[in-house]
Structure formats: C-alpha cells, structure tokens
Design a protein around this motif. Structure first.
Motif, PDB file in Angstrom:
ATOM      1  N   CYS A  66       1.204   8.876  -0.546  1.00 30.68           N
ATOM      2  CA  CYS A  66       0.991   9.078  -1.983  1.00 30.68           C
ATOM      3  C   CYS A  66       0.510  10.487  -2.347  1.00 30.68           C
ATOM      4  CB  CYS A  66      -0.016   8.047  -2.512  1.00 30.68           C
ATOM      5  SG  CYS A  66       0.569   6.340  -2.329  1.00 30.68           S
ATOM      6  N   CYS A  68       3.556   3.896  -4.521  1.00 32.27           N
ATOM      7  CA  CYS A  68       2.749   4.930  -5.170  1.00 32.27           C
ATOM      8  C   CYS A  68       3.101   5.014  -6.654  1.00 32.27           C
ATOM      9  CB  CYS A  68       2.989   6.291  -4.512  1.00 32.27           C
ATOM     10  SG  CYS A  68       2.621   6.311  -2.737  1.00 32.27           S
ATOM     11  N   THR A 122       0.817  -1.222   0.000  1.00 30.84           N
ATOM     12  CA  THR A 122       0.000   0.000   0.000  1.00 30.84           C
ATOM     13  C   THR A 122       0.847   1.267   0.000  1.00 30.84           C
ATOM     14  OG1 THR A 122      -0.149  -0.190   2.420  1.00 30.84           O
ATOM     15  CG2 THR A 122      -1.972  -1.088   1.113  1.00 30.84           C
ATOM     16  N   LYS A 123       2.146   1.163   0.295  1.00 35.12           N
ATOM     17  CA  LYS A 123       3.023   2.332   0.286  1.00 35.12           C
ATOM     18  C   LYS A 123       3.678   2.561  -1.078  1.00 35.12           C
ATOM     19  CE  LYS A 123       4.164   2.024   5.210  1.00 35.12           C
ATOM     20  NZ  LYS A 123       5.234   1.748   6.206  1.00 35.12           N
ATOM     21  N   PRO A 137      -1.976   4.978  -4.437  1.00 37.25           N
ATOM     22  CA  PRO A 137      -1.409   3.665  -4.082  1.00 37.25           C
ATOM     23  C   PRO A 137      -1.536   2.667  -5.234  1.00 37.25           C
ATOM     24  CG  PRO A 137      -2.854   4.484  -2.346  1.00 37.25           C
ATOM     25  CD  PRO A 137      -3.060   5.381  -3.523  1.00 37.25           C
TER      26      PRO A 137
END
Length: 500
Positions: free
Chosen positions: A144, A85, A82-83, A151
């Motif tokens: 993001c 971007c 999820t990190k 993401p």
C-alpha cells in the motif's frame, strides 16, 4: 519478521516439534471434548424423548458449524483482504473513535485499574497486538505505501472482528438457553394448578350441564382484568395490561379459564387433557427457532457496525429498542387475555357453569400468533448483541477505550440488558407460552411424538396416492398407456384395509 518489541518471529520450520505437538494435542482434545459433550447431550435428550430440545441442540450445532466456516473464511482470506489498498481519505470518515483519540495516549484511570485483567492476560493481549502490528508494518510498504494508499482492513482489525463474531454467537446461544430454562421453570410452577384441576376429576356431564349460575362481573377472571367496561376504559385497560406484566402476569383464574377455553375449542371430547404438558412441549418446540441466528439477525449486526460512528452513541440508543419492544410484546399478550375476558363480558351478563373463552387469531398482531415468537427471538438476539459487544470491547480494548464510551452511557446499557433478561424469563416467555395457545389453530405439539409420526406418514401416503391417481387418470387418454399404467401402479396403491 520483526515484532513490535524488536524480537524476530520464529516460523514453524524452527519451532521445536514438542511445542507443535503439545499445542495440537490441547486444541484437538478441547475440540473432541466439546463434540462428545454435544453428542452425549443429544443421546440423553433422545433417551428422555425430548425431541424438540434435541432439535434445538442440532440447531446449536448448525450455528457452531456456521461459526467455524466464518472463522475459516476470515483466516483464509486474511492475506487477500490486507492487500486491498484504498486512498487514505476513505478511511477518515465514519470512525467509531476520532483520530485525536488514536494519537493521544490515554492515562490509566481508576476505572481501568478496578476492571483490569490479570497481568498475564494483559501481556498476552499486548503480545498479540504487537504481532498484528508487525504483520501490518510488513504489508504496508510492500502493498500500500508504494501506492500512497492504506490497507482496507488491517490484520489486527480483522483479528478483532473474528473474535467479536465468536463472542456474539456464544453469548446469544447462552442467553437463549438461560431464558428458556428460567422461563420453563416458571411455567412448571403452574403444574400444581393443573394437578388441582385433575384432582377434581370432572365428568363430562358435570362440566357441560352445570346448573350453577354466576354473574360475569363476579367471576375472578373478569374481576382481575376489569374494574369497568366501555370505550372510556380503553386507555386504562392498556395501562393496566402494561403494569400487569410486572406482577402476577398469569394468575390461577387466568390459567384455569384459558385452559378450559382451549380444551372446549380444540379437544372437547377429552376434558381431562393435560394442558400444562402440551404447553411445555409447544414451548420446547419453539425453542429451536429462538436459539438460531437467522439471516435478518446477521443483517442487524452489519447495520449496527455501520452506524457505530463516533459521537452518535448508537450502542447506547439502540439498547432502548429491545426494551421498548419487550414491553410492547408483554402488554399485547396481557391485552389478548383482557380481550378474551371483554368478549365474554359483552355477550353475557350471567353464565351457567364455567366461564369459557373463545380463542381466535384476531386478537394478535396481523392475526398471526407466530409474530410474537419472531419478536421474542429478535429481542433476545439484540440484547445478547449488546452484552457481547460490551464484553468484547472490555477484553479487547479495555474499559477506558474511546469505543466503550463514557460511564453515563455504559451503566444504563448494562442495567437495561439485565432487566430485559429477567423480565423476558420471568414474565414475557411464560405469557407467550400460554397466550399463543389462544389462537384459532392448535400446534402440532398437541400430539405426542408417535402420533405425529403416524399422522405425517399418513399424510405422505395420502399425497402419494393422490398423485398416482392423477397420473393414472392422465394416462387413460391412450388405452395402451392406461393399461400399462394400471398394471405398473396398481400394486403400489394401498387399500382401505391396509393391504396392497
């Protein structure tokens, strides 16, 4: 952390201990119960001397272990994924649903009302969605949004993918088990044919030296397969093979003739060989390959997820592929029987005694009967994938979701899925069980378990003996080394009488 409804999430630090203990107890109890069921199921199969089914159960355990590892990997790598971007433009192409569907709010339709789940389940799903949205909102400004990016994969999407993989594995194993169970039940109905042959109690001289003469075209096995012969009837022959898989795919005359052809080719000295029992053991031995999810099947899943683009209706068109493949497999298996009959009809106008066919690998695709098992494995997996994908969308997004598609695309998929499951259990799998015995070579299931262990042990000893002999001959180049080698290795080589 604020939730979707304005409620603040409670961490484990401020959660009552009785809640944590109760949840852990339930999860551990369910896991242990499932593990014990598999354990005692394996002990039961070993007690009943069902080694092939026991190996299939071990294969299911392997799939569950792989599923657990995938689940663990998704959970551990969730924060890292999820990190990641990416520019917003990369996420606007090849979408399962159009961006207009994301913006518009759908009204409740009569289909969603009819297929809706109980209010509690809906609220749970809504609560889970709110939690995922909250996590996404927290990550967005931190990782993001500052970079004017989005993401790569949201927490909610990752959670849904996690559920889909679990549903796919469960549905595939369930459908494979049901197919083999119903197919085996169909094959066991042939046991009275085997019993009727055993009651006749043929002696070797009577079978080999029968004086009765039968015209080939009057034999039941030939008449059931042909109405005429020659090149002009080739197309009609294929059409008849195609239609025969839907009714009377295997008749008594087929069973009796194929059984006799197998016995006269592979075990002529044992005319009372129980062909039906061997066929069941061979099918159980193949079952452990059907129940697993191989790497190429996972590759198919990835390809489908890639091509599931809005407007392509990939989920609809791909449903026809296992159907066409299943019909082709059933037609080919019927055609193998027809070819066996055709060979006899071309060589003989009349026969003395029973009609005997000659098994051969040349009748199968690429001269490999095992290819049929590979295709059945792929058909069952793809059909299970279609059904699992449907239920996953239904539960996760609702019946009226844009990814579900229109009703005119949904109903044919479900009908095709049910038809494939029934036809494969009722016709194709029983056909496979008997027709693949018409290859050039027999399967190892022809031996019982004790004989298999003895033969494999003998083969290992022979291989070891051969290796030791080669090493001993190599060491003869040096007299001292040869003497030492003979002293060390001599006692280890077993003699013909079994002593060392």
């Amino acid at each position: 952390m604020s939730g979707g409804g304005g409620e603040e999430e409670t961490t484990l630090e401020f959660t009552p201990t009785w809640v944590v203990a109760a949840v852990c107890t339930v999860i551990v109890a369910i896991s242990l119960a499932a593990e014990r069921c598999l354990h005692y199921g394996g002990k039961f199969l070993k007690k009943k001397d069902q080694k092939p089914l026991y190996e299939a159960l071990q294969k299911i355990k392997e799939e569950l272990m792989l599923l657990g590892f995938i689940s663990l990997l998704l959970t551990v790598s969730q924060n890292g994924i999820t990190k990641i971007c990416v520019p917003p433009g990369l996420t606007r192409h090849m979408l399962p649903c159009s961006l207009e569907d994301k913006v518009e709010e759908k009204h409740e339709s009569h289909f969603q009302t009819f297929f809706s789940f109980p209010g509690t389940a809906r609220r749970l799903l809504a609560h889970a969605k709110a939690n995922a949205d909250a996590v996404a909102e927290e990550l967005k400004p931190e990782y993001c949004a500052r970079k004017n990016k989005v993401p790569l994969l949201s927490v909610e999407a990752l959670h849904h993918l996690h559920i889909f993989i679990f549903v796919l594995a469960v549905v595939h194993v369930t459908f494979s088990v049901l197919t083999v169970v119903f197919g085996s039940a169909r094959i066991r109905q042939w046991k009275h044919w085997e019993d009727s042959i055993a009651k006749e109690n043929y002696e070797t001289e009577r079978v080999l030296k029968k004086v009765s003469v039968t015209h080939v075209h009057q034999h039941d096995f030939i008449k059931s397969r042909f109405s005429g012969f020659g090149k002009d009837s080739a197309v009609m022959g294929w059409l008849k093979c195609f239609s025969k898989q839907f009714y009377g795919s295997v008749t008594k005359s087929d069973y009796v003739t194929l059984r006799l052809g197998f016995i006269m080719t592979h075990c002529k000295s044992n005319l009372k060989f129980n062909f039906h029992k061997y066929m069941i053991r061979a099918l159980e031995d193949d079952f452990k390959q059907v129940v697993g999810i191989s790497w190429y099947l996972w590759l198919f899943v990835v390809m489908f997820l890639l091509l599931n683009v809005n407007g392509w209706h990939t989920y609809f068109w791909i449903a026809f592929f296992p159907l066409i493949l299943l019909l082709a497999v059933g037609t080919k298996l019927e055609h193998v029987i027809t070819q066996l009959a055709h060979e006899v009809a071309e060589k003989h106008a009349a026969i003395e005694g029973d009609l005997v066919v000659q098994p051969s690998d040349n009748h199968f695709w690429f001269h490999r009967p095992h290819v049929v098992l590979f295709l059945i494995h792929f058909i069952l997996f793809q059909n299970a994938f279609e059904i699992a994908f449907f239920f996953w969308i239904w539960v996760q997004y609702g019946f009226d979701s844009c990814i579900m598609g229109q009703v005119r695309y949904i109903v044919p998929r479900l009908i095709i899925g049910v038809f494939i499951q029934v036809l494969c259990s009722y016709s194709t799998l029983p056909l496979y069980a008997i027709v693949t015995q018409m290859g050039t070579h027999f399967k190892r299931a022809i031996f019982n378990e004790h004989v298999q262990v003895g033969v494999l042990g003998w083969a290992e000893k022979a291989k070891k003996r051969k290796g030791l002999k080669a090493d001993n001959q190599t060491g003869q180049g040096n007299p001292h080394e040869g003497a030492n080698a003979g002293i060390q290795l001599g006692p280890m080589v077993p003699r013909a009488d079994g002593s060392n």
